[in-house]
Design an enzyme around this catalytic site. Structure first.
Site, PDB file in Angstrom:
ATOM      1  CG  ASN A 169     -12.264  -0.569   3.704  1.00 18.76           C
ATOM      2  OD1 ASN A 169     -12.692  -0.796   4.835  1.00 18.76           O
ATOM      3  ND2 ASN A 169     -11.016  -0.208   3.477  1.00 18.76           N
ATOM      4  CG  HIS A 226      -6.915  -2.804   3.162  1.00 19.93           C
ATOM      5  ND1 HIS A 226      -6.159  -1.670   2.955  1.00 19.93           N
ATOM      6  CD2 HIS A 226      -8.111  -2.570   2.567  1.00 19.93           C
ATOM      7  CE1 HIS A 226      -6.872  -0.776   2.276  1.00 19.93           C
ATOM      8  NE2 HIS A 226      -8.061  -1.300   2.022  1.00 19.93           N
ATOM      9  CG  HIS A 235      -8.495  -3.230  -2.314  1.00 21.34           C
ATOM     10  ND1 HIS A 235      -9.385  -2.496  -3.064  1.00 21.34           N
ATOM     11  CD2 HIS A 235      -8.302  -2.529  -1.168  1.00 21.34           C
ATOM     12  CE1 HIS A 235      -9.702  -1.395  -2.405  1.00 21.34           C
ATOM     13  NE2 HIS A 235      -9.073  -1.398  -1.244  1.00 21.34           N
ATOM     14  CB  VAL A 264      -8.975   1.831  -4.906  1.00 20.71           C
ATOM     15  CG1 VAL A 264      -8.659   1.152  -6.237  1.00 20.71           C
ATOM     16  CG2 VAL A 264      -7.939   2.924  -4.623  1.00 20.71           C
ATOM     17  CG  ASP A 324      -2.034   1.024   1.105  1.00 25.41           C
ATOM     18  OD1 ASP A 324      -3.201   0.607   1.020  1.00 25.41           O
ATOM     19  OD2 ASP A 324      -1.737   2.241   1.100  1.00 25.41           O
ATOM     20  CB  ILE A 325       0.878   4.199  -2.260  1.00 25.81           C
ATOM     21  CG1 ILE A 325       1.960   5.094  -2.805  1.00 25.81           C
ATOM     22  CG2 ILE A 325      -0.395   4.985  -1.987  1.00 25.81           C
ATOM     23  CD1 ILE A 325       1.673   5.632  -4.199  1.00 25.81           C
TER      24      ILE A 325
HETATM   25  P1  AMP Z   1      -9.772   1.388   0.212  1.00 29.22           P
HETATM   26  O1  AMP Z   1     -10.133   2.497   1.161  1.00 29.22           O
HETATM   27  O2  AMP Z   1     -10.092   0.059   0.801  1.00 29.22           O
HETATM   28  O3  AMP Z   1     -10.367   1.590  -1.157  1.00 29.22           O
HETATM   29  O4  AMP Z   1      -8.195   1.431   0.119  1.00 29.22           O
HETATM   30  C1  AMP Z   1      -7.470   1.749  -1.029  1.00 29.22           C
HETATM   31  C2  AMP Z   1      -6.016   1.708  -0.648  1.00 29.22           C
HETATM   32  O5  AMP Z   1      -5.251   1.835  -1.847  1.00 29.22           O
HETATM   33  C3  AMP Z   1      -5.556   2.822   0.298  1.00 29.22           C
HETATM   34  O6  AMP Z   1      -5.028   2.251   1.492  1.00 29.22           O
HETATM   35  C4  AMP Z   1      -4.476   3.563  -0.518  1.00 29.22           C
HETATM   36  O7  AMP Z   1      -3.392   3.998   0.276  1.00 29.22           O
HETATM   37  C5  AMP Z   1      -4.064   2.513  -1.538  1.00 29.22           C
HETATM   38  N1  AMP Z   1      -3.528   3.021  -2.785  1.00 29.22           N
HETATM   39  C6  AMP Z   1      -4.048   3.998  -3.569  1.00 29.22           C
HETATM   40  N2  AMP Z   1      -3.298   4.194  -4.662  1.00 29.22           N
HETATM   41  C7  AMP Z   1      -2.277   3.295  -4.584  1.00 29.22           C
HETATM   42  C8  AMP Z   1      -1.162   3.001  -5.412  1.00 29.22           C
HETATM   43  N3  AMP Z   1      -0.953   3.655  -6.566  1.00 29.22           N
HETATM   44  N4  AMP Z   1      -0.302   2.033  -5.008  1.00 29.22           N
HETATM   45  C9  AMP Z   1      -0.505   1.368  -3.868  1.00 29.22           C
HETATM   46  N5  AMP Z   1      -1.551   1.599  -3.036  1.00 29.22           N
HETATM   47  C10 AMP Z   1      -2.419   2.554  -3.384  1.00 29.22           C
END
Ligand code: AMP
Ligand code: ZN
Length: 120
Positions: free
Chosen positions: A88, A103, A101, A97, A31-32
Site C-alpha cells: 500500500n 503484505h 512493508h 504504517v 500482522d496483528i
Molecule cells: P498498511 O495499511 O499497509 O499500512 O498496513 C499496516 C499493517 O500493519 C496493518 O495490516 C496492521 O494490522 C499492521 N500492524 C499495525 N501495528 C502492528 C503491530 N504492532 N504488529 C503487527 N502488525 C501491525
C-alpha cells in the site's frame, strides 16, 4: 530508524511481534490484525516511509524483500495453493504504517480483485 515508527520499534525489539524470519536487511512478522489465515508483513530494517521513497541504492533490497516473501510462503506452506503480495502506498491505498512493508496473504482463496486489507 525513526523514533516514533512502530515497525522500527519491532525491528529494534522495543515492541513485541511474532517474528517468523529475519536477516541483516529484512524482518518478517505476523500482522496483528490478520486479513487471512496467513498474513505476514515483510519489512526492510531501513526506515523507508513509502514505496515513493525508495532510492537507487534500495533496489537490491527490494528484490530481496520479494525473495524473503517467497521463502516465508514456502515455510508457512502456502506456496502450493498460492498467495498474494500487496504494497500500500499513500492515503488512497489505505497505508496506515509509514514504514515500507509487503503484505504476504494466503491460506484461503482470496477475492479476485486487486484489493487490500479487509477486502482481500
Ligand atoms: P498498511 O495499511 O499497509 O499500512 O498496513 C499496516 C499493517 O500493519 C496493518 O495490516 C496492521 O494490522 C499492521 N500492524 C499495525 N501495528 C502492528 C503491530 N504492532 N504488529 C503487527 N502488525 C501491525
Ligand atoms: Zn520505521
Amino acid at each position: 530508524m525513526s523514533a516514533d515508527c512502530i515497525f522500527c520499534k519491532i525491528i529494534n525489539r522495543e515492541l513485541d511481534a511474532d517474528i517468523v524470519y529475519e536477516d541483516e536487511t529484512v524482518v518478517a512478522f505476523k500482522d496483528i490484525n490478520p486479513a487471512a489465515p496467513v498474513h505476514i508483513l515483510v519489512v526492510p530494517r531501513k526506515h523507508i516511509p513509502t514505496l515513493l521513497d525508495i532510492e537507487k541504492e534500495d533496489e537490491a533490497m527490494i528484490g530481496h524483500l520479494h525473495s524473503v516473501a517467497n521463502e516465508v510462503a514456502k515455510k508457512l506452506k502456502i506456496d502450493d495453493k498460492g498467495f498474494r503480495l500487496v504494497i500500500n502506498c499513500g492515503a488512497d491505498a489505505g497505508q496506515i504504517v509509514f514504514h515500507l512493508h509487503l503484505h504476504l496473504l494466503g491460506g484461503r482463496p482470496l477475492l479476485q480483485t486487486i484489493a487490500k486489507g479487509r477486502g482481500v
